[in-house]
Enzyme design. Structure first.
Site, PDB file in Angstrom:
ATOM      1  N   ASP A  51       2.535   5.804  -6.537  1.00  0.00           N
ATOM      2  CA  ASP A  51       3.730   5.726  -5.880  1.00  0.00           C
ATOM      3  C   ASP A  51       5.090   5.680  -6.790  1.00  0.00           C
ATOM      4  OD1 ASP A  51       2.744   5.606  -3.315  1.00  0.00           O
ATOM      5  OD2 ASP A  51       2.219   3.854  -3.286  1.00  0.00           O
ATOM      6  N   HIS A  67       0.808  -1.422  -0.042  1.00  0.00           N
ATOM      7  CA  HIS A  67       0.175   0.089   0.023  1.00  0.00           C
ATOM      8  C   HIS A  67       0.912   1.351   0.015  1.00  0.00           C
ATOM      9  CE1 HIS A  67      -3.611   2.585   0.782  1.00  0.00           C
ATOM     10  NE2 HIS A  67      -3.886   1.760   1.835  1.00  0.00           N
ATOM     11  N   HIS A 114      -2.400  -2.280  -9.574  1.00  0.00           N
ATOM     12  CA  HIS A 114      -3.373  -1.598  -8.738  1.00  0.00           C
ATOM     13  C   HIS A 114      -4.611  -2.671  -8.567  1.00  0.00           C
ATOM     14  CE1 HIS A 114      -6.170   1.180  -7.109  1.00  0.00           C
ATOM     15  NE2 HIS A 114      -5.116   1.924  -6.773  1.00  0.00           N
TER      16      HIS A 114
HETATM   17  C1  LIG Z   1      -1.163   4.075  -3.186  1.00  0.00           C
HETATM   18  C2  LIG Z   1      -1.205   2.638  -3.327  1.00  0.00           C
HETATM   19  O1  LIG Z   1      -1.267   1.985  -2.556  1.00  0.00           O
HETATM   20  S1  LIG Z   1      -1.078   1.992  -4.743  1.00  0.00           S
HETATM   21  C3  LIG Z   1      -0.457   0.395  -4.635  1.00  0.00           C
HETATM   22  C4  LIG Z   1       1.004   0.718  -4.047  1.00  0.00           C
HETATM   23  N1  LIG Z   1       1.713  -0.811  -4.038  1.00  0.00           N
HETATM   24  C5  LIG Z   1       2.368  -1.430  -4.971  1.00  0.00           C
HETATM   25  O2  LIG Z   1       2.867  -0.649  -5.727  1.00  0.00           O
HETATM   26  C6  LIG Z   1       2.923  -2.880  -4.494  1.00  0.00           C
HETATM   27  C7  LIG Z   1       3.086  -3.570  -5.983  1.00  0.00           C
HETATM   28  N2  LIG Z   1       1.876  -3.941  -6.711  1.00  0.00           N
HETATM   29  C8  LIG Z   1       1.184  -4.854  -6.010  1.00  0.00           C
HETATM   30  O3  LIG Z   1       1.298  -5.815  -5.028  1.00  0.00           O
HETATM   31  C9  LIG Z   1      -0.083  -5.367  -6.548  1.00  0.00           C
HETATM   32  O4  LIG Z   1      -0.356  -4.728  -7.720  1.00  0.00           O
HETATM   33  C10 LIG Z   1      -1.374  -4.625  -5.785  1.00  0.00           C
HETATM   34  C11 LIG Z   1      -1.086  -4.902  -4.160  1.00  0.00           C
HETATM   35  C12 LIG Z   1      -1.308  -3.112  -5.821  1.00  0.00           C
HETATM   36  C13 LIG Z   1      -2.826  -5.002  -6.164  1.00  0.00           C
HETATM   37  O5  LIG Z   1      -2.732  -6.449  -5.814  1.00  0.00           O
HETATM   38  P1  LIG Z   1      -3.828  -7.336  -6.733  1.00  0.00           P
HETATM   39  O6  LIG Z   1      -5.114  -6.578  -6.916  1.00  0.00           O
HETATM   40  O7  LIG Z   1      -3.825  -8.678  -6.024  1.00  0.00           O
HETATM   41  O8  LIG Z   1      -3.145  -7.637  -7.944  1.00  0.00           O
HETATM   42  P2  LIG Z   1      -3.782  -8.213  -9.433  1.00  0.00           P
HETATM   43  O9  LIG Z   1      -4.727  -9.092  -9.216  1.00  0.00           O
HETATM   44  O10 LIG Z   1      -4.134  -7.237 -10.528  1.00  0.00           O
HETATM   45  O11 LIG Z   1      -2.569  -9.212  -9.873  1.00  0.00           O
HETATM   46  C14 LIG Z   1      -2.743  -9.816 -11.123  1.00  0.00           C
HETATM   47  C15 LIG Z   1      -1.293 -10.548 -11.191  1.00  0.00           C
HETATM   48  O12 LIG Z   1      -0.303  -9.451 -11.510  1.00  0.00           O
HETATM   49  C16 LIG Z   1       0.732  -9.708 -10.871  1.00  0.00           C
HETATM   50  N3  LIG Z   1       1.173  -8.621 -10.103  1.00  0.00           N
HETATM   51  C17 LIG Z   1       0.603  -7.344 -10.010  1.00  0.00           C
HETATM   52  N4  LIG Z   1       1.076  -6.362  -9.473  1.00  0.00           N
HETATM   53  C18 LIG Z   1       2.491  -6.880  -9.820  1.00  0.00           C
HETATM   54  C19 LIG Z   1       3.706  -6.029  -9.538  1.00  0.00           C
HETATM   55  N5  LIG Z   1       3.769  -4.924  -9.201  1.00  0.00           N
HETATM   56  N6  LIG Z   1       4.957  -6.671 -10.014  1.00  0.00           N
HETATM   57  C20 LIG Z   1       4.791  -8.142 -10.302  1.00  0.00           C
HETATM   58  N7  LIG Z   1       3.485  -8.581 -10.432  1.00  0.00           N
HETATM   59  C21 LIG Z   1       2.344  -8.065 -10.230  1.00  0.00           C
HETATM   60  C22 LIG Z   1       0.027 -10.429  -9.636  1.00  0.00           C
HETATM   61  O13 LIG Z   1       1.229 -11.369  -8.779  1.00  0.00           O
HETATM   62  C23 LIG Z   1      -0.733 -11.388 -10.269  1.00  0.00           C
HETATM   63  O14 LIG Z   1      -0.234 -12.530 -10.830  1.00  0.00           O
HETATM   64  P3  LIG Z   1      -0.679 -13.786 -10.902  1.00  0.00           P
HETATM   65  O15 LIG Z   1      -2.028 -13.824 -11.394  1.00  0.00           O
HETATM   66  O16 LIG Z   1       0.405 -14.829 -11.327  1.00  0.00           O
HETATM   67  O17 LIG Z   1      -0.740 -14.259  -9.201  1.00  0.00           O
HETATM   68  O1  LIG Z   2      -6.894   2.127  -3.718  1.00  0.00           O
HETATM   69  C1  LIG Z   2      -6.040   1.362  -3.580  1.00  0.00           C
HETATM   70  O2  LIG Z   2      -6.138   0.441  -3.297  1.00  0.00           O
HETATM   71  C2  LIG Z   2      -4.566   2.058  -3.167  1.00  0.00           C
HETATM   72  C3  LIG Z   2      -4.414   3.382  -3.548  1.00  0.00           C
HETATM   73  O3  LIG Z   2      -4.182   3.668  -4.661  1.00  0.00           O
HETATM   74  C4  LIG Z   2      -4.646   4.592  -2.818  1.00  0.00           C
HETATM   75  O4  LIG Z   2      -4.848   4.342  -1.413  1.00  0.00           O
HETATM   76  O5  LIG Z   2      -4.256   5.490  -2.973  1.00  0.00           O
END
Ligand SMILES: CC(=O)SCCNC(=O)CCNC(=O)[C@H](O)C(C)(C)COP(=O)(O)OP(=O)(O)OC[C@H]1O[C@@H](n2cnc3c(N)ncnc32)[C@H](O)[C@@H]1OP(=O)(O)O
Ligand SMILES: O=C([O-])CC(=O)C(=O)O
Length: 370
Positions: free
Chosen positions: A307, A217, A256
């Site tokens: 981010d 997050h 996301h």
């Molecule tokens: C402001 C914020 O909070 S924005 C979010 C900030 N977080 C990050 O940047 C951390 C990196 N990103 C992630 O871990 C994820 O994309 C999350 C937590 C943001 C969303 O998670 P989910 O909704 O579960 O992702 P989603 O279902 O779209 O994932 C689909 C596939 O893509 C992969 N994937 C998604 N994001 C990433 C990533 N950043 N790097 C590599 N692989 C990824 C998942 O592992 C999944 O693969 P699988 O089907 O083989 O298991």
């Molecule tokens: O909406 C989310 O899951 C994460 C995000 O981008 C935020 O909190 O700004």
């Protein structure tokens, strides 16, 4: 993994605060497009919009800003607590502790005090983090009641000890607007679950801070920085990134839970990162970031989220990496407290069911026979 794990794609309630990805990639706060707010508003106007429900007029905005300025000072007992926390602590833990301590000193006794409590937290959190940071690292007890016009300018002034340049203040405005609100993200949902028990505002915000801290997050901006700063140029970045993807490592700052095409905040923060990089003569970090973005899209169709370019933008402003996620807090506290108030206004305790997957009925075995 089932489709519904992590409550993905399911509605968990109603909100009048924000829409995320309703048209695939859009973001609105109370009906206003994020592009308009980021280009035209001051952060304080957006904070007012979220907290009160409408944009302030020419009388209300200066009055709101004056209230925030008047609320910047830290109670002596809070300063004493902050001085006990070592420099090795993570600043997010400092904010969590500080927010909890404030709840002891300025307890919200009645919900009719919620607007004042929310404004106090918004005004005071920058002082809290900068007071601790400067005391723990430089042994300086800073004056937190400085007269800067904006919250972002006040934060940079306290952190650096001098009035920040206009460009940096502008970027802070934009960044704080982009991070202010995002519907039922994990930290906001944590705040709403907490608020739904009819607990106090400081408890709910403390829970939200702890939830934002994790790298999936808000912690992703710090984790993205740790990743990109290892690489000496775009070619090394591409090689290492491909190896990460082959190992199925998570790449921080990408993907996301709701947006499927792009995160609209990325197109807004990215040009600021570029401009700040040019201003400090960067020849590595921004080109590395662009290559990472290119490769992630080419290989995985994963886009940069809010981010990713925040990492280089903050870095170019000379902000220490460990303060990246705390800046997110200084902004998101508006969204959290607005959601807490919304939850209270239409409250029912949040208590979903679970699908049981444990063992069937068990016979009790006395301890001597186990
Ligand atoms: C402001 C914020 O909070 S924005 C979010 C900030 N977080 C990050 O940047 C951390 C990196 N990103 C992630 O871990 C994820 O994309 C999350 C937590 C943001 C969303 O998670 P989910 O909704 O579960 O992702 P989603 O279902 O779209 O994932 C689909 C596939 O893509 C992969 N994937 C998604 N994001 C990433 C990533 N950043 N790097 C590599 N692989 C990824 C998942 O592992 C999944 O693969 P699988 O089907 O083989 O298991
Ligand atoms: O909406 C989310 O899951 C994460 C995000 O981008 C935020 O909190 O700004």
């Amino acid at each position: 993994m089932t489709n519904t794990e992590g409550l993905r794609g399911q509605s968990a309630g109603q909100t009048a605060l924000c829409t995320v990805g309703k048209t695939g990639s859009g973001l609105t706060y109370r009906g206003y497009d994020i592009e308009d707010l980021a280009a035209k508003a001051q952060f304080e106007e957006v904070a007012f919009l979220l907290l009160k429900g409408y944009l302030p007029n020419q009388g209300e905005l200066p009055a709101f800003k004056a209230r925030l300025r008047a609320n910047r000072g830290l109670p002596a007992a809070l300063r004493t607590v902050l001085e006990q926390i070592p420099a090795s602590a993570h600043p997010m833990d400092v904010l969590r502790t500080g927010c909890s301590m404030l709840g002891n000193l300025e307890t919200e006794h009645k919900f009719s005090e919620q607007q004042e409590a929310a404004e106090r937290l918004l005004a005071l959190l920058p002082s809290m983090i900068c007071y601790w940071y400067r005391y723990a690292h430089d042994g300086v007890r800073i004056d937190t009641a400085l007269d800067d016009d904006s919250l972002g300018g006040h934060f940079l002034h306290m952190l650096r000890g001098h009035v920040p340049p206009e460009l940096d203040v502008k970027v802070m405005h934009c960044s704080l607007i982009l991070y202010a609100e995002h519907e039922f993200n994990a930290s906001t949902f944590a705040a709403r679950v907490c608020a739904s028990t009819l607990t106090d505002l400081h408890s709910a915000v403390t829970a939200a801070i702890g939830t934002l801290r994790g790298p999936l997050h808000g912690g992703a901006n710090e984790a993205a920085m740790a990743m990109i700063e290892q690489w000496s140029g775009p070619d090394e970045a591409e090689r290492e990134l491909l190896a990460m993807l082959a190992r199925k490592d998570k790449v921080m700052g990408f993907g996301h839970a709701v947006y499927k095409e792009k995160d609209p905040r990325n197109a807004i923060i990215k040009p600021w990162a570029k401009q700040l990089g040019q201003a400090v003569g960067d020849r590595v970090l921004y080109p590395v970031s662009e290559r990472v973005e290119e490769v992630m899209w080419r290989e995985k169709k994963l886009f940069a989220n809010a981010d990713f370019y925040h990492a280089s933008a903050y870095h170019f402003m000379g902000i220490p990496t460990r303060l990246f996620t705390p800046i997110f807090v200084l902004s998101r506290v508006t969204g959290w407290t607005a959601h807490i108030m919304e939850q209270r206004a239409h409250n029912r305790i949040i208590r979903p069911n679970a699908d049981y997957v444990g063992p069937g009925h068990q016979q009790w075995v006395p301890i001597a026979q186990r």
